[in-house]
Enzyme design. Structure first.
Site, mmCIF file in Angstrom:
data_model
loop_
_atom_site.group_PDB
_atom_site.id
_atom_site.type_symbol
_atom_site.label_atom_id
_atom_site.label_comp_id
_atom_site.label_asym_id
_atom_site.label_seq_id
_atom_site.Cartn_x
_atom_site.Cartn_y
_atom_site.Cartn_z
ATOM 1 N N GLY A 105 0.811 -1.225 0.000
ATOM 2 C CA GLY A 105 0.000 0.000 0.000
ATOM 3 C C GLY A 105 0.839 1.266 0.000
ATOM 4 N N ARG A 168 -0.032 -5.340 -5.233
ATOM 5 C CA ARG A 168 -0.072 -6.490 -4.327
ATOM 6 C C ARG A 168 -0.024 -7.754 -5.176
ATOM 7 N NH1 ARG A 168 -1.028 -4.511 0.644
ATOM 8 N NH2 ARG A 168 -2.359 -2.683 0.818
ATOM 9 N N GLY A 169 0.326 -8.846 -4.563
ATOM 10 C CA GLY A 169 0.387 -10.113 -5.292
ATOM 11 C C GLY A 169 1.551 -10.130 -6.271
ATOM 12 N N ASP A 194 5.244 -5.656 5.652
ATOM 13 C CA ASP A 194 5.568 -6.992 6.153
ATOM 14 C C ASP A 194 5.581 -8.035 5.035
ATOM 15 O OD1 ASP A 194 2.847 -6.530 5.898
ATOM 16 O OD2 ASP A 194 2.286 -7.973 7.437
ATOM 17 N N GLY A 195 4.554 -7.996 4.169
ATOM 18 C CA GLY A 195 4.498 -8.942 3.054
ATOM 19 C C GLY A 195 5.697 -8.765 2.133
ATOM 20 N N ASP A 224 1.162 1.726 9.403
ATOM 21 C CA ASP A 224 0.599 1.278 10.685
ATOM 22 C C ASP A 224 1.630 1.195 11.812
ATOM 23 O OD1 ASP A 224 -1.624 0.927 9.158
ATOM 24 O OD2 ASP A 224 -1.689 -1.261 9.302
ATOM 25 N N GLY A 268 -4.738 0.812 10.616
ATOM 26 C CA GLY A 268 -4.279 -0.051 11.698
ATOM 27 C C GLY A 268 -5.007 -1.369 11.626
ATOM 28 N N GLU A 323 -8.964 0.505 11.963
ATOM 29 C CA GLU A 323 -9.730 -0.344 11.039
ATOM 30 C C GLU A 323 -9.822 -1.814 11.460
ATOM 31 O OE1 GLU A 323 -5.972 -0.210 7.972
ATOM 32 O OE2 GLU A 323 -7.873 -0.852 7.137
ATOM 33 N N ILE A 381 -4.952 10.298 3.824
ATOM 34 C CA ILE A 381 -3.739 10.313 4.651
ATOM 35 C C ILE A 381 -2.594 9.609 3.919
ATOM 36 C CG2 ILE A 381 -2.707 9.423 6.778
ATOM 37 C CD1 ILE A 381 -5.379 9.853 8.168
HETATM 38 P P1 ATP Z 1 1.185 -3.083 3.459
HETATM 39 O O1 ATP Z 1 0.483 -4.235 4.080
HETATM 40 O O2 ATP Z 1 1.770 -2.143 4.442
HETATM 41 O O3 ATP Z 1 0.401 -2.397 2.407
HETATM 42 P P2 ATP Z 1 2.838 -5.164 2.401
HETATM 43 O O4 ATP Z 1 4.235 -5.184 1.902
HETATM 44 O O5 ATP Z 1 2.565 -6.043 3.584
HETATM 45 O O6 ATP Z 1 2.468 -3.652 2.677
HETATM 46 P P3 ATP Z 1 1.364 -6.915 0.644
HETATM 47 O O7 ATP Z 1 0.400 -6.580 -0.429
HETATM 48 O O8 ATP Z 1 0.936 -7.825 1.726
HETATM 49 O O9 ATP Z 1 1.843 -5.507 1.227
HETATM 50 O O10 ATP Z 1 2.676 -7.546 -0.008
HETATM 51 C C1 ATP Z 1 3.442 -6.855 -0.980
HETATM 52 C C2 ATP Z 1 4.116 -7.816 -1.904
HETATM 53 O O11 ATP Z 1 4.816 -8.825 -1.183
HETATM 54 C C3 ATP Z 1 3.134 -8.517 -2.828
HETATM 55 O O12 ATP Z 1 3.634 -8.418 -4.139
HETATM 56 C C4 ATP Z 1 3.097 -9.942 -2.326
HETATM 57 O O13 ATP Z 1 2.929 -10.870 -3.375
HETATM 58 C C5 ATP Z 1 4.439 -10.124 -1.658
HETATM 59 N N1 ATP Z 1 4.357 -11.045 -0.527
HETATM 60 C C6 ATP Z 1 3.506 -10.961 0.520
HETATM 61 N N2 ATP Z 1 3.687 -11.983 1.378
HETATM 62 C C7 ATP Z 1 4.671 -12.750 0.855
HETATM 63 C C8 ATP Z 1 5.329 -13.960 1.255
HETATM 64 N N3 ATP Z 1 4.997 -14.590 2.377
HETATM 65 N N4 ATP Z 1 6.303 -14.449 0.450
HETATM 66 C C9 ATP Z 1 6.639 -13.825 -0.695
HETATM 67 N N5 ATP Z 1 6.067 -12.691 -1.119
HETATM 68 C C10 ATP Z 1 5.100 -12.139 -0.370
HETATM 69 MG MG MG Z 2 1.053 -5.909 5.064
#
Ligand code: ATP
Ligand code: MG
Length: 485
Positions: A105, A168-169, A194-195, A224, A268, A323, A381
């Site tokens: 995000g 994402r993804g 985190d992802g 967050d 959050g 949230e 925001i």
């Molecule tokens: P936020 O949650 O703050 O928006 P985020 O980095 O957690 O940020 P996500 O959409 O969850 O956002 O993940 C971002 C990217 O990381 C995506 O392209 C997703 O495919 C990849 N990703 C998420 N989890 C994993 C995982 N466990 N292993 C590999 N890639 C991942």
């Molecule tokens: Mg995340």
């Protein structure tokens, strides 16, 4: 004797016994550097800006402790490598091919980090091959790489969002590393939550498996503030500041109506830091609800009773809700099944809307006049540029990331107790930073809003038990091929 133990050899080694004996972190985090030692002199040695700085270079064995306050007879806990420029670097400037990607995000400060990575690489280390990956992880294998120069990023920090785009993804580790390998990239800067950091760890492991000489630097992004270990994430300050405007509007609406309620939903998903800090900063909030602190609606001591009491006392009220708060309550009342986004994150139900209806229904049944105005400023925001303090923080994070990548490390960078440090990926992804409802800060909030805690003795006991077990450090997984040299 501390000096006789090299950090790279220290696997939970006790450095000294006694009252203040401490334990260093486990091996893999300290050896997340490329196999050979860095050999090239750091070009910063000749940089006019740094030639006058006393002790500019960071000693290889300097660490930053995770704990500052150490109780008598307890361990000092985990240390991390201190961030900063090294005397020797792993890459020569003209062999560096760096790339930058933003995922997840939006968050204020993304463009500042991109700008400072480009300018820092160019101005401090004379790097000229810097590429931008478009639209998140999938851009590694599905879009053209952009060429980034100090000139092309000169004023991007004044804009919100990310000039590289995000998504994402689409994380396909093999395809991503194939592209890194084919294009001869040797420094990968990954900005995301985190992802994204989990994804960075997967890329790092694949790079090691293939024996590539590539540094992976993660710069944690989470509005967050839920990333473990680090003091604060960039954009958080800006978010709390901007949230004040929504709270102010809610307050104006509430004060202008008979029995007016202003309800503001803030970001959050799992951690209520923005809601907590925005509430503490504002002083107009009568009730703050966060995911970490369970609450209930009906009956003695419930939220509805409190709202009624406040309206009788003050004729108006402001509620801030994170949230992720009260998701169990909505799920129970709507009996919906869980849905996920493209990255596999749980899609949340709108607590703000749900609370609005619940409160309206309650007063309707009591035949009590009231007005409720619900404000969701989330995307407003997230979309603004970062404020002054976040801009400075973003700059320092970018510089620390560059110094570490130049030295051949792979890590997530962050402030630990006010000092920049290199943290192993698995440490920041295996747990989440949450508001501790057993901590002083939440107690300060409760005394500032004067709201009930809504907690039963069982909730309190559970929270204390969680705190106790949360202190165990996690161990890395899947790194057996990567042993200390
Ligand atoms: P936020 O949650 O703050 O928006 P985020 O980095 O957690 O940020 P996500 O959409 O969850 O956002 O993940 C971002 C990217 O990381 C995506 O392209 C997703 O495919 C990849 N990703 C998420 N989890 C994993 C995982 N466990 N292993 C590999 N890639 C991942
Ligand atoms: Mg995340």
């Amino acid at each position: 004797n501390a000096s006789s133990v090299s950090l790279a050899d220290a696997a939970y080694v006790k450095i000294s016994e006694g009252d203040f004996g401490y334990v260093l972190d486990d091996v893999p985090h300290l050896v997340d550097h490329l196999p050979d030692a860095p050999t090239y002199p750091n070009p910063l040695q000749d940089h006019p800006a740094y030639s006058t700085v006393k002790q500019y270079f960071v000693n290889e064995d300097d660490t930053v402790p995770q704990k500052v306050v150490v109780q008598k007879n307890s361990r000092r806990g985990v240390h991390f490598r201190r961030a900063g420029p090294r005397q020797k670097v792993y890459f020569e400037s003209d062999e560096v091919k760096a790339c930058i990607v933003t995922c997840g995000g939006l968050c204020p400060g993304l463009n500042t980090v991109i700008r400072e990575l480009v300018c820092g690489l160019a101005h401090m280390y004379n790097v000229s091959k810097i590429y931008g990956i478009q639209n998140g992880y999938k851009g590694f294998y599905s879009s053209n790489y952009l060429t980034l120069t100090p000139k092309s990023v000169d004023d991007i920090h004044k804009r919100g969002g990310t000039v590289l785009g995000t998504s994402r993804g689409g994380h396909d580790t093999k395809k991503i590393v194939d592209n890194i390998q084919d294009r001869g990239i040797n420094q990968v800067y990954i900005i995301g939550g985190d992802g994204t950091q989990k994804g960075a760890y997967e890329i790092f492991k694949e790079i090691r498996k293939r024996g590539l000489k590539v540094s992976v630097a993660g710069i944690p992004k989470t509005i967050d503030n839920d990333i473990a270990i680090i003091d604060k994430s960039f954009g958080f300050d800006t978010a709390v500041e901007e949230a004040q405007r929504a709270i102010d509007s809610a307050h104006v609406e509430a004060c202008s109506a008979e029995n007016g309620i202003g309800l503001v939903k803030l970001m959050g998903r799992y951690s209520g830091f923005i809601a907590m800090y925005a509430t503490l900063a504002s002083r107009d909030v009568d009730c703050c609800l966060i995911p970490e602190s369970p609450f209930y609606m009906d009956g003695e001591g419930g939220l509805l009773q409190y709202v009624e009491r406040r309206l009788k006392e003050n004729k108006h009220m402001v509620i801030v809700v994170a949230e992720g708060a009260g998701q169990d309550l909505i799920a129970k009342s709507l009996s919906t099944s869980e849905q996920q986004d493209a990255s596999g994150n749980k899609l949340l139900l709108d607590i703000g809307l749900w609370l609005t209806h619940k409160i309206k229904d309650h007063f309707k049944s009591k035949k009590m006049e009231m007005t409720i105005k619900y404000i969701d400023p989330t995307y407003m925001i997230r979309a603004i540029p970062s404020n002054a303090s976040d801009n400075v923080y973003c700059t320092l994070l970018a510089h620390s990331a560059i110094h570490g990548a130049m030295a051949g490390y792979s890590f997530t960078v962050g402030n630990v107790n006010g000092r920049h440090a290199y943290i192993p990926f698995y440490r920041v992804t295996s747990t989440r930073n949450k508001v501790k409802i057993t901590d002083r800060m939440w107690a300060r909030l409760l005394s500032s809003t004067n709201q009930p805690s809504f907690l039963s003795q069982k909730d309190i006991d559970e929270a204390k038990e969680n705190d106790r077990t949360a202190n165990k450090p996690p161990l890395p997984t899947g790194l057996s091929h990567h042993v200390a040299n």
